[in-house]
Design a protein around this motif. Structure first.
Motif, PDB file in Angstrom:
ATOM      1  N   THR A 159       0.823  -1.215   0.000  1.00 29.37           N
ATOM      2  CA  THR A 159       0.000   0.000   0.000  1.00 29.37           C
ATOM      3  C   THR A 159       0.857   1.265   0.000  1.00 29.37           C
ATOM      4  OG1 THR A 159      -1.863   1.066   1.104  1.00 29.37           O
ATOM      5  CG2 THR A 159      -0.238   0.091   2.544  1.00 29.37           C
ATOM      6  N   LEU A 184       0.130  -4.086  10.500  1.00 28.78           N
ATOM      7  CA  LEU A 184      -0.905  -4.057   9.459  1.00 28.78           C
ATOM      8  C   LEU A 184      -1.243  -5.450   8.915  1.00 28.78           C
ATOM      9  CD1 LEU A 184      -1.404  -1.474   6.652  1.00 28.78           C
ATOM     10  CD2 LEU A 184      -1.367  -3.885   6.063  1.00 28.78           C
ATOM     11  N   ALA A 203       2.597 -17.283   1.883  1.00 22.09           N
ATOM     12  CA  ALA A 203       3.892 -16.637   2.129  1.00 22.09           C
ATOM     13  C   ALA A 203       3.823 -15.120   2.019  1.00 22.09           C
ATOM     14  CB  ALA A 203       4.942 -17.171   1.165  1.00 22.09           C
ATOM     15  N   THR A 204       2.657 -14.552   1.691  1.00 22.83           N
ATOM     16  CA  THR A 204       2.531 -13.094   1.788  1.00 22.83           C
ATOM     17  C   THR A 204       2.548 -12.735   3.274  1.00 22.83           C
ATOM     18  OG1 THR A 204       0.128 -13.182   1.948  1.00 22.83           O
ATOM     19  CG2 THR A 204       1.046 -13.021  -0.285  1.00 22.83           C
ATOM     20  N   THR A 250     -11.990  -7.463   2.256  1.00 20.78           N
ATOM     21  CA  THR A 250     -11.675  -6.799   3.517  1.00 20.78           C
ATOM     22  C   THR A 250     -10.727  -5.641   3.224  1.00 20.78           C
ATOM     23  OG1 THR A 250     -11.290  -7.312   5.850  1.00 20.78           O
ATOM     24  CG2 THR A 250      -9.587  -8.032   4.321  1.00 20.78           C
ATOM     25  N   ARG A 264       8.415 -13.936   1.123  1.00 18.78           N
ATOM     26  CA  ARG A 264       8.289 -14.469   2.491  1.00 18.78           C
ATOM     27  C   ARG A 264       9.159 -13.698   3.478  1.00 18.78           C
ATOM     28  NH1 ARG A 264      10.907 -19.802   4.059  1.00 18.78           N
ATOM     29  NH2 ARG A 264      12.027 -18.428   5.450  1.00 18.78           N
ATOM     30  N   LYS A 303       9.445  -9.504   5.602  1.00 19.41           N
ATOM     31  CA  LYS A 303       8.892  -8.177   5.818  1.00 19.41           C
ATOM     32  C   LYS A 303      10.025  -7.179   5.751  1.00 19.41           C
ATOM     33  CE  LYS A 303       5.052  -6.109   6.523  1.00 19.41           C
ATOM     34  NZ  LYS A 303       4.145  -6.094   5.368  1.00 19.41           N
TER      35      LYS A 303
END
Ligand SMILES: NC(=O)c1ccc[n+]([C@@H]2O[C@H](COP(=O)([O-])OP(=O)(O)OC[C@H]3O[C@@H](n4cnc5c(N)ncnc54)[C@H](OP(=O)(O)O)[C@@H]3O)[C@@H](O)[C@H]2O)c1
Length: 344
Positions: A45, A132, A166-167, A274, A336, A338
């Protein structure tokens, strides 16, 4: 602690481009708190907002973790005090009607109900990484699909499909669905199979396998009753819908998908999207209450090792490292992991 008048912020320069700018500190209202940010995590985002809708000087960034440095008069007694280590997410550049408020800066204004307490057992970067994405997973599961939450006293239900486990959202969703006592069928690249099983996946299949639908149906004993599609591109929502049992069920997506675009969409599978930003707006009572409840349980789930953050991909340079980090996410390199940055 005396606070500065201005701060450094990584904000929009022009559509698609951002850089470090000087900004006033967000004004603390009576019900708000001010957090000095120590770490941020990146989400798709962030670049989508920068490339598609932000205006020059508008703030950006969603996930943050840091220390509370001020508490508004009416926010006192709401569970957050100066010195607390907290984390959360906002919609950067639009946060609570303030274009100068966002995560990619030194200070952020938020509300006590919209942060969770970082346990000492995890770093600020890990807490930012869990905000998030995990909030989206809980909203998709508990609010949209009505999967029983681990603290509801109920467990079980039909098998669930997490498309693309894996997101970052999928990673949290696999853990939460397993905590709810469900049979959790997951898709991913083969390199992530054993990792996803370690999170609680019952079976994992390659999303590129031409037989993936049949394999999911067989592993779930005839088809799933719930699905969370965390990828939503390249036709995978239709594939997810085809994995349902004959009695059908409901699929939740993270991007807008219209079943009417698919002539062979199964008639007994309903779809709802969502959107995690809805939980920041008090007019969305169910989503707001869901997020508040989630934040009261998350610290303990983390401390007990029941929910863990994704592996981190750290970028250096603090605020100035954000251009490179943002490009890494924008160009689809995230695998996979962050993406996080930290600063003092
Ligand atoms: N609605 C909301 O509120 C909300 C909230 C968060 C995110 N989102 C959206 O949800 C999407 C996922 O966000 P995220 O941050 O969770 O993702 P992410 O962590 O950036 O996703 C990375 C993963 O995508 C997977 N992937 C790549 N190509 C794929 C394909 N062809 N099919 C299936 N999976 C594939 C890869 O899995 P493998 O490594 O297994 O290949 C990779 O590990 C984005 O579009 C984001 O904007 C929406």
């Amino acid at each position: 602690m005396s606070l500065p008048q201005v701060q450094n912020a990584y904000a929009c320069l022009t559509l698609g481009k951002a850089g470090i700018q000087s900004k006033p500190l967000p004004v603390l209202d009576a019900t708000g708190i001010l957090v000095k940010i120590k770490a941020v995590a990146l989400n798709p985002t962030d670049w989508k907002h920068l490339d598609r809708m932000l205006e020059p000087s508008q703030s950006m960034g969603s996930d943050f973790a840091g220390d509370v440095v001020a508490v508004g008069e009416s926010a006192v007694g709401k569970g957050v005090k100066v010195g607390d280590a907290v984390a959360g997410y906002v919609r950067g550049g639009y946060a609570f009607g303030d274009k100068d408020n966002g995560a990619f800066q030194e200070y952020i204004r938020i509300y006590p109900e919209l942060v969770w307490h970082k346990p000492a057992s995890i770093s600020y970067e890990q807490a930012a990484a869990l905000s998030l994405a995990a909030a989206t997973a809980q909203q998709g599961l508990y609010i949209n699909l009505h999967v029983p939450s681990p603290w509801s006293g109920k467990t079980g239900g039909p098998a669930i499909l997490i498309w693309s486990g894996a997101t970052s959202v999928g990673d949290a969703a696999v853990q939460l669905a397993a905590l709810s006592g469900l049979k959790v069928i997951v898709t991913s690249s083969p390199s992530n199979f054993s990792y996803l099983k370690s999170l609680g996946a019952t079976e994992v299949f390659d999303y590129s396998d031409p037989d993936v639908v049949e394999k999911v149906k067989e592993a779930s004993g005839g088809g799933v009753g719930w699905a969370l599609d965390t990828y939503c591109e390249k036709g995978c929502t239709l594939l997810s819908a085809k994995c349902f049992a004959p009695e059908g069920g409901k699929i939740t997506t993270l991007l807008p998908i219209n079943p009417e675009d698919y002539p062979d969409w199964p008639a007994n599978v309903t779809l709802e999207r969502t959107l995690i930003y809805t939980a920041l707006d008090p007019k969305n009572a169910a989503e707001c209450a869901g997020l508040e409840e989630w934040y009261t349980h998350l610290p303990q789930l983390v401390e007990q090792g029941k929910v863990r953050p994704q592996p981190l991909k750290k970028f250096e340079g603090g605020l100035s490292g954000l251009t490179e980090a943002l490009d890494y996410v924008r160009t689809g390199k995230v695998r996979r992991e962050k993406v996080v940055l930290s600063w003092e």
